[in-house]
Design an enzyme around this catalytic site. Structure first.
Site, mmCIF file in Angstrom:
data_model
loop_
_atom_site.group_PDB
_atom_site.id
_atom_site.type_symbol
_atom_site.label_atom_id
_atom_site.label_comp_id
_atom_site.label_asym_id
_atom_site.label_seq_id
_atom_site.Cartn_x
_atom_site.Cartn_y
_atom_site.Cartn_z
ATOM 1 N N GLY A 175 62.882 62.991 -5.330
ATOM 2 C CA GLY A 175 61.717 62.122 -5.180
ATOM 3 C C GLY A 175 62.119 60.692 -4.891
ATOM 4 O O GLY A 175 63.116 60.407 -4.222
ATOM 5 N N GLY A 176 61.355 59.757 -5.426
ATOM 6 C CA GLY A 176 61.613 58.337 -5.196
ATOM 7 C C GLY A 176 62.973 57.881 -5.686
ATOM 8 O O GLY A 176 63.508 56.874 -5.202
ATOM 9 N N ALA A 410 81.008 51.133 26.084
ATOM 10 C CA ALA A 410 81.738 51.450 24.858
ATOM 11 C C ALA A 410 82.923 50.505 24.674
ATOM 12 O O ALA A 410 83.298 50.177 23.543
ATOM 13 C CB ALA A 410 82.210 52.895 24.883
#
Length: 523
Positions: A175-176, A410
């Site tokens: 979750g959080g 690059a």
């Protein structure tokens, strides 16, 4: 009973209480941890810190919400051990969640303890290490739990770039709760016993109909190889904590200090055959890690995110005893091309090193950005720009070595002179150009080749001739050196000594950027 006897009894009662407090949810719950191959919160603390140096903070804090039977579960410490001590002789702050106390869930006071300790770490300029082992937000406390997480996230953000922050996931993190590790500088997980995800398998099945195991969804292997969230996977709790100790040995305590140096043999010889690691044919793969390890001090290279975006290598090492950050293209994977994931991986590491005064050494062998619709649709423009931005913004000493080839955008992105590199060296035969000879001849010499084809001549011979002419005129380091974009063309065996010499000359580098609130990196 005399006053002395009363006082002695109080002391003994205090000792007994403190001993009992260390048991958290009780001896039986700790034994369950052991059966899962895990240490308890206090055992982790005692293993991590130098013996006898840990000082607990907030030991008596308890939850104050008594809804839904929580009042019966009040335990001093509220499910998290917080404090400070020495790790390899240096000050470190740490919070260790205790899964034996209400599943290590985070409530109001639990969150306040961690937030207060983070404030102390910032005020005193010392690293903060979070040992996560929690079932998530304490649902019974409602907004109090959300407040606790919010306080922690705010401090994670304020501490970013001020003190090193390391998260060690030693159990569930869901979750959080995952957003605190997501902000920190390094995330370590433990094999078989840890997991991280926003929503669990049951919720995903209900919402999307997908069936996925906890390991496939948020296990260490997934995060190390696919999401890129994890820096290192420990074999067990002890291995994870040992790795963090080693990591800290390369890092300064804060953004004002310099990284710790150690005594080292600065004149250590590189193997004469160092160039043998790198095939002359620019299309043949090799493992850049072999080159990096032979240039750096012996056994000093600590690779990070080893299982993610294999086409670029990042890590910490030492040159003549000085800590450095390494970014290197790896031709063993995708020819060393930069792609979305490699750009993100390297860019975040460059910004970390710049935040904490760690010089950057870049080993370049890159044919360009990886072509394809998948990369374009995934936003290679935006992600590649992150790496360019990170190098351009960095003010630490920046040293670059071009081994074999460096083409197109690059070339610019991999810490060229144009992005502020302090020293750029190239090995003999290094090709530096807009593109490789194979593609360039079809553009530069198209008319000449077509003329030979129309005349019925030897087209292959003409193409070979044109390729060589292109290499002689454009794709070799002396051309770039004559314009000041390469500072020196060196023998491969000189790489180590040249880097150490320039690193020493840049030890007092000071560079200020324009005054602004902050830049707007293309996140």
């Amino acid at each position: 009973m005399s006053k002395d006897a009363v006082y002695s009894a109080q002391i003994e009662a205090l000792k007994a209480k403190r001993t009992n407090m260390r048991l958290g949810g009780g001896a039986e719950a700790i034994e369950k941890q052991h059966k899962r191959g895990q240490l308890s919160a206090w055992e982790r603390i005692e293993y991590f810190f130098d013996a006898g140096t840990f000082v607990e903070v907030g030991a008596y804090i308890e939850l104050r919400n008594e809804f839904f039977g929580l009042g019966k579960k009040k335990i001093p410490g509220d499910g998290v051990v917080t404090g400070f001590g020495l790790v390899n002789g240096r000050l470190v702050y740490a919070a260790a969640q205790d899964f034996t106390v209400i599943g290590g869930s985070l409530g109001e006071m639990h969150g306040k303890k961690i937030a207060n300790l983070m404030d102390m770490a910032m005020q005193n300029g010392a690293p903060f290490v979070s040992l996560n082992d929690s079932g998530g937000a304490r649902v019974q406390e409602g907004i109090g739990a959300l407040c606790g997480y919010g306080d922690i996230f705010m401090r994670n953000t304020r501490a970013s770039g001020v003190i090193p922050q390391i998260s060690v996931i030693m159990g569930p993190c869901a979750g959080g709760a995952v957003y605190s590790p997501g902000i920190t500088d390094f995330v370590v997980m433990v094999k078989d016993t840890s997991c991280m995800f926003i929503t669990g398998p049951d919720v995903i099945k209900t919402v999307t109909g997908e069936t996925v195991s906890k390991e496939d969804l948020g296990g260490p292997e997934m995060h190390a190889s696919k999401s890129g969230v994890v820096t290192y996977i420990g074999e067990n709790d002890q291995d994870a904590l040992d790795w963090v100790k080693r990591l800290l040995s390369y890092l300064p305590s804060n953004n004002v200090d310099l990284p710790p140096s150690i005594n080292s043999v600065a004149n250590m010889e590189m193997p004469e055959e160092i160039e043998s690691f790198v095939p002359a044919d620019s299309k043949k793969p090799y493992d850049m890690a072999d080159v990096v390890k032979n240039v750096l001090d012996i056994n000093s290279f600590l690779e990070l995110q080893e299982n993610y975006a294999h086409n670029v290598i990042i890590g910490l090492g030492r040159l003549g005893g000085t800590a450095v950050g390494v970014v290197a293209n790896n031709p063993r994977e995708s020819s060393g091309c930069l792609d979305v994931n490699a750009s993100d991986k390297a860019a975040r590491f460059v910004r970390f090193c710049d935040s904490f005064n760690i010089p950057l050494v870049s080993f370049v062998d890159v044919p360009g950005f990886l072509p394809g619709t998948d990369q374009e649709y995934s936003g290679i423009i935006r992600h590649g720009a992150k790496l360019l931005y990170a190098y351009a913004e960095a003010t630490v000493p920046k040293l670059t070595v071009i081994l074999r080839k460096s083409y197109g955008g690059a070339y610019i992105c991999m810490c060229s002179r144009h992005l502020g590199a302090d020293f750029v060296a190239a090995w003999p035969g290094a090709e530096i150009a807009v593109m490789g000879p194979g593609g360039a001849v079809n553009i530069v010499f198209k008319k000449d080749i077509d003329a030979v084809k129309e005349a019925g001549g030897d087209v292959k011979a003409k193409i070979a001739e044109c390729k060589q002419e292109y290499i002689d005129k454009f794709a070799n380091p002396t051309i770039a050196a004559s314009r000041g974009y390469v500072d020196d063309v060196i023998e491969p065996s000189q790489t180590r000594s040249m880097l150490i010499a320039h690193l020493r000359s840049l030890a007092n580098k000071r560079q200020e950027g324009p005054k602004r609130k902050h830049g707007n990196i293309p996140l």
